[in-house]
Scaffold this active site. Structure first.
Site, PDB file in Angstrom:
ATOM      1  N   CYS A   1      12.696  28.959  33.537  1.00  0.00           N
ATOM      2  CA  CYS A   1      13.487  29.495  34.636  1.00  0.00           C
ATOM      3  C   CYS A   1      14.543  30.465  34.102  1.00  0.00           C
ATOM      4  O   CYS A   1      15.332  30.104  33.227  1.00  0.00           O
ATOM      5  CB  CYS A   1      14.169  28.350  35.383  1.00  0.00           C
ATOM      6  SG  CYS A   1      15.304  28.889  36.677  1.00  0.00           S
TER       7      CYS A   1
ATOM      8  N   CYS B   1      18.226  28.929  34.849  1.00  0.00           N
ATOM      9  CA  CYS B   1      18.817  27.774  34.148  1.00  0.00           C
ATOM     10  C   CYS B   1      18.087  27.383  32.873  1.00  0.00           C
ATOM     11  O   CYS B   1      18.577  26.533  32.118  1.00  0.00           O
ATOM     12  CB  CYS B   1      18.867  26.576  35.096  1.00  0.00           C
ATOM     13  SG  CYS B   1      17.259  25.767  35.369  1.00  0.00           S
TER      14      CYS B   1
ATOM     15  N   CYS C   1      11.574  26.268  40.149  1.00  0.00           N
ATOM     16  CA  CYS C   1      12.193  25.512  39.063  1.00  0.00           C
ATOM     17  C   CYS C   1      12.550  24.134  39.596  1.00  0.00           C
ATOM     18  O   CYS C   1      13.299  24.017  40.576  1.00  0.00           O
ATOM     19  CB  CYS C   1      13.445  26.223  38.550  1.00  0.00           C
ATOM     20  SG  CYS C   1      14.356  25.267  37.307  1.00  0.00           S
TER      21      CYS C   1
ATOM     22  N   CYS D   1      16.794  23.535  38.981  1.00  0.00           N
ATOM     23  CA  CYS D   1      17.897  24.184  39.712  1.00  0.00           C
ATOM     24  C   CYS D   1      17.507  24.640  41.113  1.00  0.00           C
ATOM     25  O   CYS D   1      18.364  25.087  41.883  1.00  0.00           O
ATOM     26  CB  CYS D   1      18.455  25.368  38.921  1.00  0.00           C
ATOM     27  SG  CYS D   1      17.386  26.843  38.914  1.00  0.00           S
TER      28      CYS D   1
ATOM     29  N   ASP E   1       6.263  46.745  15.768  1.00  0.00           N
ATOM     30  CA  ASP E   1       5.881  45.344  15.595  1.00  0.00           C
ATOM     31  C   ASP E   1       4.543  45.112  16.287  1.00  0.00           C
ATOM     32  O   ASP E   1       4.419  45.271  17.495  1.00  0.00           O
ATOM     33  CB  ASP E   1       6.971  44.460  16.210  1.00  0.00           C
ATOM     34  CG  ASP E   1       6.670  42.977  16.084  1.00  0.00           C
ATOM     35  OD1 ASP E   1       5.580  42.612  15.605  1.00  0.00           O
ATOM     36  OD2 ASP E   1       7.536  42.171  16.476  1.00  0.00           O
TER      37      ASP E   1
END
Length: 412
Positions: free
Chosen positions: A201, A204, A217, A220, A338
Site C-alpha cells: 500500500c 501505509c 489495503c 488502512c 542498469d
C-alpha cells in the site's frame, strides 16, 4: 477556453529564435530533430519561456511509465475535432523538448504534452494545465528515476490543490494514491496487467489485497475508487453507461486502455466519445512503433518495450510460434544503464519462437534467456539477425535506443 496568444516579450522572441537556430544546426549535423538542444538554448536565454509559450493554450499533460507517447497522440487526434493542436509528438518529454514544441504552436488552441514522470510537477507548475492524464507507474530506469513509491509521492505533492481535471487510472494503486490529493479527479478503469510494483500500500506500506479486478489495503482501508469511465472488451463505457466501440489500428489491450483514457480526456474538452474514438482510428503508428517494414525480403514489425511492464504487454501482441523474434537491448543514458530489470521479465512466454539476440547488452540478455530455458542465437547486428530468420513476418522488440538503432538499419 484559452484566449488569443499575447505577443511574446522581446526576450522570449530572442530565446525562441536562438533555439530554432540551434535546432537547425543539430538537424544539419544529423543529430536528430534538435528539439532538445533548441529548448535548452531557449530556456537558458529566458528561464520563464515555457510558461510564456503555454499561456494561450488549453494544456493537457500526459504522464506514465508506459503508454504516454501513444496516449498523447490519441488525445491530440481527438481534440483536433475542436481546434488546432500543438504536441511533442516525437516524445521529447522533458522541459527543453516541451518548450520547443509549444514555441511552435502560436496558432493552436490546445497543447497536448507528454511529460517525463520526474518532471510532471515542475511542468504542471509552469504551464497551468486544464487536464492531466495519469496512466500507470512501474519500475523503469532505476539508476535515473526514483523508486516508484517516491515518484508517486512527488506526483501527490505536485498535484495537491491543482485546479486541473485529473484523469487517472483507477486500477493502479500508485496512480490512485498520487491523484487523490487533487480535488477534481475522473477515474478510468483502464486495467493493470503488471502488478509487481503495487503489492504494498502506498499510503501505509501494508499488503495490498487483490480479489478479482478490485484492490484494497486491509490495514488502512485505502482502496480502488469507483470509476466513471471503463474499458470493457472492445468498448469504452462512459459515465452515463453508454458503450462506444473502440476504433483503433494500433494493436493490443494496452492501446485500448490508452484509448479509454483519451476518450475521457477528450470529453473534458467537449469532444463526444464517438467523435473522439473515430478520430483515433487515423493513428497507424507512433514514432515508428508498430510499423511493419520490408527489409531483406522480410516483413519486420517494430515494437518498443522499455521495462518489465512494457515487455509483458508486448509479448501479448505476438502470435503463437513459429514467428521469429528479434530482441535488442541497450543500456545507454536514455535507456538507463542498469539492466537488472531483465530478470523481472518472463521470457519463457517466448518459448517455441526462433529468437535472435542483438544490441549493446546482448550478452546480458543471452544469460537471462539461458536461465529461462529459451532457445536463442546471438547475432552481431540487426542485418545478421534478419538474415538468420526465415522469409515472412518477424517481430522485433527493442528498448529505447536499441529501437532507434533498429529503425535506422531497416530504413524506418
Amino acid at each position: 477556453m484559452a484566449g488569443n496568444p499575447e505577443p511574446l516579450s522581446a526576450r522570449a522572441k530572442l530565446a525562441v529564435t536562438a533555439g530554432r537556430a540551434a535546432a537547425a544546426v543539430s538537424r544539419a549535423a544529423g543529430r536528430g530533430s534538435g528539439s532538445v538542444i533548441g529548448g535548452k538554448v531557449a530556456l537558458r536565454l529566458d528561464p520563464d519561456l515555457l510558461a510564456e509559450v503555454a499561456h494561450h493554450l488549453d494544456i493537457v499533460l500526459v504522464s506514465a511509465t508506459n503508454g504516454k507517447t501513444t496516449t498523447t497522440r490519441l488525445i491530440a487526434e481527438a481534440l483536433r475535432a475542436n481546434g488546432g493542436v500543438v504536441s511533442n509528438a516525437l516524445g521529447a518529454n522533458m522541459p527543453a523538448g516541451i518548450t520547443s514544441a509549444l514555441a511552435g504552436g502560436s496558432e493552436a488552441q490546445y497543447g497536448v504534452i507528454e511529460v517525463d514522470e520526474k518532471y510532471l510537477a515542475t511542468v504542471a507548475r509552469d504551464v497551468t494545465p486544464k487536464a492531466i492524464a495519469l496512466l500507470n507507474l512501474s519500475r523503469d530506469q532505476l539508476d535515473r528515476a526514483a523508486e516508484t513509491r517516491m515518484l508517486a509521492e512527488r506526483w501527490r505533492e505536485g498535484l495537491s490543490g491543482s485546479k486541473a481535471v485529473i484523469i487517472a487510472n483507477a486500477d493502479d494503486p500508485l496512480v490512485v494514491w498520487a491523484a487523490s490529493s487533487s480535488p477534481n479527479v475522473v477515474w478510468v478503469a483502464a486495467g493493470q496487467e503488471w502488478k509487481d510494483d503495487a503489492w504494498s500500500c502506498p499510503a501505509c506500506g501494508g499488503v495490498m489485497q487483490r480479489p478479482g479486478d478490485d484492490w484494497f489495503c486491509g490495514e488502512c482501508g485505502f482502496r480502488r475508487p469507483t470509476p466513471s469511465w471503463a474499458l470493457s472488451g472492445d468498448e469504452v463505457l462512459d459515465p452515463h453507461g453508454s458503450a462506444w466501440p473502440i476504433k483503433l489500428q494500433l494493436p493490443g489491450r494496452a492501446n485500448k486502455a490508452n484509448a479509454a483514457t483519451s476518450a475521457a480526456v477528450a470529453a473534458a474538452f467537449g469532444v463526444p466519445p464517438q467523435t473522439a474514438l473515430e478520430r483515433m482510428h487515423a493513428v497507424t503508428a507512433v514514432a515508428g512503433r508498430y510499423d511493419v517494414v520490408t527489409f531483406q525480403e522480410r516483413e519486420v514489425r517494430l515494437l518498443l518495450a522499455k521495462n518489465p511492464a512494457g515487455w509483458l504487454e508486448t509479448f501479448s501482441l505476438i502470435d503463437a510460434p513459429p514467428a521469429p523474434v528479434i530482441l535488442s537491448v541497450n543500456a545507454r543514458g536514455a535507456d538507463g544503464t542498469d539492466t537488472s530489470w531483465l530478470w523481472d521479465v518472463d521470457y519463457s512466454k517466448l518459448a517455441g519462437h526462433p529468437i535472435c539476440v542483438i544490441g549493446d547488452r546482448k550478452l546480458d540478455l543471452a544469460v537471462r534467456l539461458e536461465v529461462a530455458g529459451v532457445d536463442f542465437q546471438v547475432c552481431d547486428n540487426a542485418v545478421a539477425a534478419v538474415r538468420a530468420c526465415p522469409p515472412g513476418r518477424i517481430e522485433a522488440i527493442a528498448n529505447y535506443t536499441a529501437f532507434q538503432d533498429l529503425r535506422r538499419v531497416v530504413g524506418n
